[in-house]
Design a protein around this motif. Structure first.
Motif, PDB file in Angstrom:
ATOM      1  N   ASP A   1       0.808  -1.214   0.000  1.00  0.00           N
ATOM      2  CA  ASP A   1       0.000   0.000   0.000  1.00  0.00           C
ATOM      3  C   ASP A   1       0.839   1.260   0.000  1.00  0.00           C
ATOM      4  O   ASP A   1       1.971   1.266   0.489  1.00  0.00           O
ATOM      5  N   GLU A   2       0.227   2.324  -0.508  1.00  0.00           N
ATOM      6  CA  GLU A   2       0.707   3.688  -0.323  1.00  0.00           C
ATOM      7  C   GLU A   2      -0.483   4.483   0.181  1.00  0.00           C
ATOM      8  O   GLU A   2      -1.571   4.423  -0.401  1.00  0.00           O
ATOM      9  N   PHE A   3      -0.276   5.205   1.274  1.00  0.00           N
ATOM     10  CA  PHE A   3      -1.313   6.017   1.892  1.00  0.00           C
ATOM     11  C   PHE A   3      -0.903   7.482   1.804  1.00  0.00           C
ATOM     12  O   PHE A   3       0.265   7.819   1.976  1.00  0.00           O
ATOM     13  N   ILE A   4      -1.897   8.336   1.559  1.00  0.00           N
ATOM     14  CA  ILE A   4      -1.672   9.779   1.483  1.00  0.00           C
ATOM     15  C   ILE A   4      -2.617  10.467   2.474  1.00  0.00           C
ATOM     16  O   ILE A   4      -3.809  10.141   2.527  1.00  0.00           O
ATOM     17  N   ARG A   5      -2.064  11.424   3.223  1.00  0.00           N
ATOM     18  CA  ARG A   5      -2.907  12.232   4.110  1.00  0.00           C
ATOM     19  C   ARG A   5      -3.628  13.280   3.266  1.00  0.00           C
ATOM     20  O   ARG A   5      -3.005  13.982   2.471  1.00  0.00           O
ATOM     21  N   THR A   6      -4.925  13.378   3.431  1.00  0.00           N
ATOM     22  CA  THR A   6      -5.729  14.372   2.729  1.00  0.00           C
ATOM     23  C   THR A   6      -6.448  15.231   3.774  1.00  0.00           C
ATOM     24  O   THR A   6      -6.451  14.889   4.958  1.00  0.00           O
ATOM     25  N   PRO A   7      -7.089  16.311   3.363  1.00  0.00           N
ATOM     26  CA  PRO A   7      -7.893  17.089   4.317  1.00  0.00           C
ATOM     27  C   PRO A   7      -9.010  16.254   4.955  1.00  0.00           C
ATOM     28  O   PRO A   7      -9.476  16.569   6.046  1.00  0.00           O
ATOM     29  N   ASP A   8      -9.420  15.178   4.290  1.00  0.00           N
ATOM     30  CA  ASP A   8     -10.469  14.295   4.807  1.00  0.00           C
ATOM     31  C   ASP A   8      -9.904  13.084   5.541  1.00  0.00           C
ATOM     32  O   ASP A   8     -10.646  12.139   5.837  1.00  0.00           O
ATOM     33  N   GLY A   9      -8.611  13.063   5.809  1.00  0.00           N
ATOM     34  CA  GLY A   9      -7.981  11.930   6.482  1.00  0.00           C
ATOM     35  C   GLY A   9      -7.145  11.120   5.507  1.00  0.00           C
ATOM     36  O   GLY A   9      -6.957  11.491   4.346  1.00  0.00           O
ATOM     37  N   TRP A  10      -6.627  10.007   5.976  1.00  0.00           N
ATOM     38  CA  TRP A  10      -5.772   9.149   5.157  1.00  0.00           C
ATOM     39  C   TRP A  10      -6.593   8.406   4.116  1.00  0.00           C
ATOM     40  O   TRP A  10      -7.720   7.987   4.375  1.00  0.00           O
ATOM     41  N   LYS A  11      -6.008   8.253   2.919  1.00  0.00           N
ATOM     42  CA  LYS A  11      -6.625   7.527   1.807  1.00  0.00           C
ATOM     43  C   LYS A  11      -5.585   6.613   1.184  1.00  0.00           C
ATOM     44  O   LYS A  11      -4.379   6.853   1.284  1.00  0.00           O
ATOM     45  N   PHE A  12      -6.064   5.581   0.505  1.00  0.00           N
ATOM     46  CA  PHE A  12      -5.174   4.766  -0.312  1.00  0.00           C
ATOM     47  C   PHE A  12      -4.831   5.551  -1.572  1.00  0.00           C
ATOM     48  O   PHE A  12      -5.720   6.039  -2.261  1.00  0.00           O
ATOM     49  N   SER A  13      -3.554   5.662  -1.888  1.00  0.00           N
ATOM     50  CA  SER A  13      -3.176   6.171  -3.207  1.00  0.00           C
ATOM     51  C   SER A  13      -2.858   4.995  -4.127  1.00  0.00           C
ATOM     52  O   SER A  13      -2.989   5.098  -5.346  1.00  0.00           O
ATOM     53  N   ARG A  14      -2.482   3.866  -3.522  1.00  0.00           N
ATOM     54  CA  ARG A  14      -2.224   2.640  -4.289  1.00  0.00           C
ATOM     55  C   ARG A  14      -2.410   1.454  -3.356  1.00  0.00           C
ATOM     56  O   ARG A  14      -1.971   1.487  -2.212  1.00  0.00           O
ATOM     57  N   ARG A  15      -3.062   0.416  -3.879  1.00  0.00           N
ATOM     58  CA  ARG A  15      -3.192  -0.844  -3.151  1.00  0.00           C
ATOM     59  C   ARG A  15      -3.020  -1.955  -4.173  1.00  0.00           C
ATOM     60  O   ARG A  15      -3.752  -2.040  -5.153  1.00  0.00           O
ATOM     61  N   ALA A  16      -2.019  -2.800  -3.956  1.00  0.00           N
ATOM     62  CA  ALA A  16      -1.732  -3.904  -4.874  1.00  0.00           C
ATOM     63  C   ALA A  16      -1.822  -5.213  -4.102  1.00  0.00           C
ATOM     64  O   ALA A  16      -1.212  -5.365  -3.044  1.00  0.00           O
ATOM     65  N   LEU A  17      -2.592  -6.152  -4.643  1.00  0.00           N
ATOM     66  CA  LEU A  17      -2.782  -7.466  -4.033  1.00  0.00           C
ATOM     67  C   LEU A  17      -1.876  -8.478  -4.712  1.00  0.00           C
ATOM     68  O   LEU A  17      -1.868  -8.596  -5.944  1.00  0.00           O
ATOM     69  N   TYR A  18      -1.140  -9.224  -3.909  1.00  0.00           N
ATOM     70  CA  TYR A  18      -0.295 -10.317  -4.377  1.00  0.00           C
ATOM     71  C   TYR A  18      -0.802 -11.589  -3.712  1.00  0.00           C
ATOM     72  O   TYR A  18      -0.785 -11.698  -2.484  1.00  0.00           O
ATOM     73  N   VAL A  19      -1.298 -12.527  -4.528  1.00  0.00           N
ATOM     74  CA  VAL A  19      -1.894 -13.746  -3.980  1.00  0.00           C
ATOM     75  C   VAL A  19      -0.902 -14.897  -4.006  1.00  0.00           C
ATOM     76  O   VAL A  19       0.047 -14.907  -4.794  1.00  0.00           O
ATOM     77  N   ASP A  20      -1.160 -15.859  -3.119  1.00  0.00           N
ATOM     78  CA  ASP A  20      -0.277 -17.017  -2.995  1.00  0.00           C
ATOM     79  C   ASP A  20      -0.639 -18.133  -3.967  1.00  0.00           C
ATOM     80  O   ASP A  20       0.032 -19.147  -3.991  1.00  0.00           O
ATOM     81  N   GLN A  21      -1.694 -17.968  -4.770  1.00  0.00           N
ATOM     82  CA  GLN A  21      -2.056 -18.966  -5.763  1.00  0.00           C
ATOM     83  C   GLN A  21      -2.275 -18.281  -7.111  1.00  0.00           C
ATOM     84  O   GLN A  21      -2.249 -17.073  -7.194  1.00  0.00           O
ATOM     85  N   SER A  22      -2.530 -19.071  -8.114  1.00  0.00           N
ATOM     86  CA  SER A  22      -2.656 -18.510  -9.460  1.00  0.00           C
ATOM     87  C   SER A  22      -3.986 -17.769  -9.623  1.00  0.00           C
ATOM     88  O   SER A  22      -4.974 -18.103  -8.972  1.00  0.00           O
TER      89      SER A  22
END
Length: 146
Positions: free
Chosen positions: A114-135
């Protein structure tokens, strides 16, 4: 990073689980910056609108099949980059319980970066990448083609 920032970021992660599992994709997508990025083996989205467009139909199909899913996120490590930017890594397990099944089954395990950014409305995700253990083909709803 102070303890309040950590609590806010952890709440954001928890809201991610609850809003998705409760089929509230509008609130879910609003956890991201307007130009937030969501990446996974099932597809990528490069804005809040694209996140909604990608995940809304998928989540609706899961709900229509009567599948109850649950996201369990744990072991989060947060690394401050600046006062307004934090990187994170979180383990995830997702269960699905089909109608008539007595117990939920593990659907996937893996981790988020993840990458989180502080905004005037609080913290938000700027990027979220999922890596799974199966195909990725194991991530489909049974008998569906998405």
């Amino acid at each position: 990073m102070n303890i309040e920032d950590r609590y806010e970021i952890m709440d954001l992660i928890y809201k991610y689980s609850y809003t998705y599992d409760e089929n509230d994709i509008s609130r879910f997508s609003n956890l991201f910056m307007e130009d937030g990025v969501w990446e996974s083996p099932i597809g990528n989205a490069m804005s809040r609108d694209e996140i909604y467009a990608l995940l809304g139909p998928r989540r609706e199909a899961i709900a229509q099949r009567g599948i109850q899913n649950r996201h369990f996120q744990t072991n989060t490590i947060l690394t401050p980059i600046s006062d307004d930017k934090v990187k994170g890594k979180t383990m995830v397990s997702v269960t699905w319980q089909y109608p008539g099944e007595k117990y939920a089954r593990v659907h996937l395990t893996g981790y988020y970066e993840d990458e989180f950014i502080r905004t005037p409305d609080g913290w938000k995700f700027s990027r979220r990448a999922l890596y799974v253990d199966q195909s990725p083909h194991d991530l489909k709803v049974e008998n569906d083609n998405f």
